[in-house]
Design an enzyme around this catalytic site. Structure first.
Site, PDB file in Angstrom:
ATOM      1  N   ILE A   1     -10.339  -6.899 -12.957  1.00  0.00           N
ATOM      2  CA  ILE A   1     -11.531  -6.058 -12.670  1.00  0.00           C
ATOM      3  C   ILE A   1     -12.460  -7.273 -13.471  1.00  0.00           C
ATOM      4  O   ILE A   1     -12.244  -7.244 -14.979  1.00  0.00           O
ATOM      5  CB  ILE A   1     -11.834  -5.332 -12.605  1.00  0.00           C
ATOM      6  CG1 ILE A   1     -10.704  -4.379 -11.808  1.00  0.00           C
ATOM      7  CG2 ILE A   1     -13.323  -5.086 -12.708  1.00  0.00           C
ATOM      8  CD1 ILE A   1     -10.667  -4.472  -9.986  1.00  0.00           C
TER       9      ILE A   1
ATOM     10  N   GLY B   1       0.558  -1.721  -0.079  1.00  0.00           N
ATOM     11  CA  GLY B   1       0.399  -0.260  -0.010  1.00  0.00           C
ATOM     12  C   GLY B   1       0.781   1.237   0.010  1.00  0.00           C
ATOM     13  O   GLY B   1       0.292   2.140   0.324  1.00  0.00           O
ATOM     14  N   SER B   2       2.066   1.319  -0.734  1.00  0.00           N
ATOM     15  CA  SER B   2       2.625   2.884  -0.655  1.00  0.00           C
ATOM     16  C   SER B   2       2.133   4.022  -2.008  1.00  0.00           C
ATOM     17  O   SER B   2       2.087   4.715  -1.482  1.00  0.00           O
ATOM     18  CB  SER B   2       4.461   1.870  -1.279  1.00  0.00           C
ATOM     19  OG  SER B   2       4.385   2.020  -2.279  1.00  0.00           O
ATOM     20  N   ASN B   3       1.578   3.266  -2.706  1.00  0.00           N
ATOM     21  CA  ASN B   3       0.370   4.016  -3.556  1.00  0.00           C
ATOM     22  C   ASN B   3      -0.691   4.421  -2.971  1.00  0.00           C
ATOM     23  O   ASN B   3      -0.773   5.915  -2.531  1.00  0.00           O
ATOM     24  CB  ASN B   3       0.215   3.398  -5.058  1.00  0.00           C
ATOM     25  CG  ASN B   3       1.125   3.782  -5.890  1.00  0.00           C
ATOM     26  OD1 ASN B   3       1.674   4.511  -6.222  1.00  0.00           O
ATOM     27  ND2 ASN B   3       2.352   1.922  -6.058  1.00  0.00           N
TER      28      ASN B   3
ATOM     29  N   HIS C   1       0.142   1.202 -13.598  1.00  0.00           N
ATOM     30  CA  HIS C   1       0.661  -0.378 -13.756  1.00  0.00           C
ATOM     31  C   HIS C   1       2.783   0.463 -13.654  1.00  0.00           C
ATOM     32  O   HIS C   1       2.621   1.805 -14.178  1.00  0.00           O
ATOM     33  CB  HIS C   1       0.904  -0.135 -15.148  1.00  0.00           C
ATOM     34  CG  HIS C   1       1.503  -1.936 -15.276  1.00  0.00           C
ATOM     35  ND1 HIS C   1       1.345  -2.564 -15.143  1.00  0.00           N
ATOM     36  CD2 HIS C   1       2.164  -1.629 -16.903  1.00  0.00           C
ATOM     37  CE1 HIS C   1       1.949  -3.680 -15.335  1.00  0.00           C
ATOM     38  NE2 HIS C   1       2.545  -3.024 -16.947  1.00  0.00           N
TER      39      HIS C   1
ATOM     40  N   ASN D   1      -5.682   2.537 -13.426  1.00  0.00           N
ATOM     41  CA  ASN D   1      -4.812   1.233 -12.550  1.00  0.00           C
ATOM     42  C   ASN D   1      -3.307   2.131 -12.350  1.00  0.00           C
ATOM     43  O   ASN D   1      -3.268   2.986 -13.289  1.00  0.00           O
ATOM     44  CB  ASN D   1      -4.736   0.665 -13.104  1.00  0.00           C
ATOM     45  CG  ASN D   1      -3.842  -1.321 -12.026  1.00  0.00           C
ATOM     46  OD1 ASN D   1      -3.872  -1.138 -11.680  1.00  0.00           O
ATOM     47  ND2 ASN D   1      -3.171  -1.130 -13.357  1.00  0.00           N
TER      48      ASN D   1
ATOM     49  N   MET E   1      -3.938  -7.039  -6.605  1.00  0.00           N
ATOM     50  CA  MET E   1      -3.894  -8.486  -7.697  1.00  0.00           C
ATOM     51  C   MET E   1      -5.770  -9.127  -8.031  1.00  0.00           C
ATOM     52  O   MET E   1      -5.041  -9.771  -7.787  1.00  0.00           O
ATOM     53  CB  MET E   1      -2.430  -8.956  -6.782  1.00  0.00           C
ATOM     54  CG  MET E   1      -1.691  -8.338  -5.813  1.00  0.00           C
ATOM     55  SD  MET E   1      -0.679  -7.693  -7.853  1.00  0.00           S
ATOM     56  CE  MET E   1       0.048  -9.117  -8.741  1.00  0.00           C
ATOM     57  N   ARG E   2      -6.313  -8.579  -8.818  1.00  0.00           N
ATOM     58  CA  ARG E   2      -7.520  -9.337  -9.598  1.00  0.00           C
ATOM     59  C   ARG E   2      -7.459  -8.712 -10.348  1.00  0.00           C
ATOM     60  O   ARG E   2      -7.359  -7.476 -10.901  1.00  0.00           O
ATOM     61  CB  ARG E   2      -8.619  -9.036  -8.576  1.00  0.00           C
ATOM     62  CG  ARG E   2      -7.865  -9.688  -7.303  1.00  0.00           C
ATOM     63  CD  ARG E   2      -7.806 -10.790  -7.016  1.00  0.00           C
ATOM     64  NE  ARG E   2      -8.152 -11.550  -5.774  1.00  0.00           N
ATOM     65  CZ  ARG E   2      -8.468 -13.282  -5.330  1.00  0.00           C
ATOM     66  NH1 ARG E   2      -8.516 -13.788  -5.897  1.00  0.00           N
ATOM     67  NH2 ARG E   2      -7.701 -13.790  -4.241  1.00  0.00           N
TER      68      ARG E   2
END
Ligand code: GRF
Length: 190
Positions: free
Chosen positions: A92, A12-14, A108, A106, A89-90
């Site tokens: 959608i 969760g650094s973002n 990337h 998102n 990590m899914r």
């Protein structure tokens, strides 16, 4: 004020960068809730520390739309207008995509469309590119295929390892994710 929901599976650094940019006034938005599919995600701790409602909601690996219903209910309950995937990590599925049409983004760690999917930094490093970077994009049904909102480059240095390169890319991610959310909040993209 734009209300965002953050979905994260890991450290969760973002998410933290978004929390910090809101706190410092760089980003005029509010995080309505944070949801993780991983009960141990450090992202949940970061959210709780910032007094943001944080939920663990299992995401069943099935093609059935049910696995996203609880996500949608939670996001709607918190009046979320923009869903930000931050290391979620899914893939959608249409249920969630349709519930938040063109309102899921998102981050990337590569310059899409190059190096989509997992371990993008390693893919770029192993390929031997001289320049890579980070991308914020809308989410569609594909894997990292949605329309691009923002990109920033990162130069690969001669003495870089995969780790040092990944670290610099992450630093850039922390900047451009909030910038992209700001574009959305300011209605510069839709
Ligand atoms: C980031 O590199 C992001 O681009 C990718 O997953 C990583 C998540 O890192 N999708 P963090 O959990 O935000 O620290």
């Amino acid at each position: 004020m734009l209300i965002i929901g953050v979905l994260a599976s890991g450290k969760g650094s973002n998410l933290q960068a978004i929390i910090d940019n809101i706190a410092s006034g760089k980003l005029n938005a509010r995080i309505g809730c944070v949801i993780s599919d991983n009960t141990d995600a450090f992202a949940l701790e970061r959210a709780k520390k910032a007094q943001i409602p944080a939920y663990h909601i299992p995401y069943k690996n099935t093609l059935m739309p049910e696995c996203e219903i609880e996500y949608i209910e939670c996001l709607k309950k918190h009046n979320v207008e923009l869903v930000c995937l931050a290391g979620f990590m899914r893939i959608i599925k249409p249920t969630l995509l349709n519930a938040f049409k063109n309102r899921i983004i998102n981050i990337h760690p590569a310059l899409l469309p190059a190096f989509p999917g997992l371990h993008a930094q390693k893919q770029a490093y192993d390929y031997g590119v001289k320049v890579t970077g980070a991308t914020v994009h809308f989410v569609d049904e594909g894997m990292d295929t949605g329309r691009i909102i923002l990109q920033r480059t990162v130069e690969v240095k001669k003495d870089d390892t995969e780790e040092t390169l990944s670290e610099r890319i992450l630093g850039v991610e922390h900047q451009i994710y909030s910038e992209a959310i700001k574009l959305f909040a300011d209605k510069q993209i839709k």
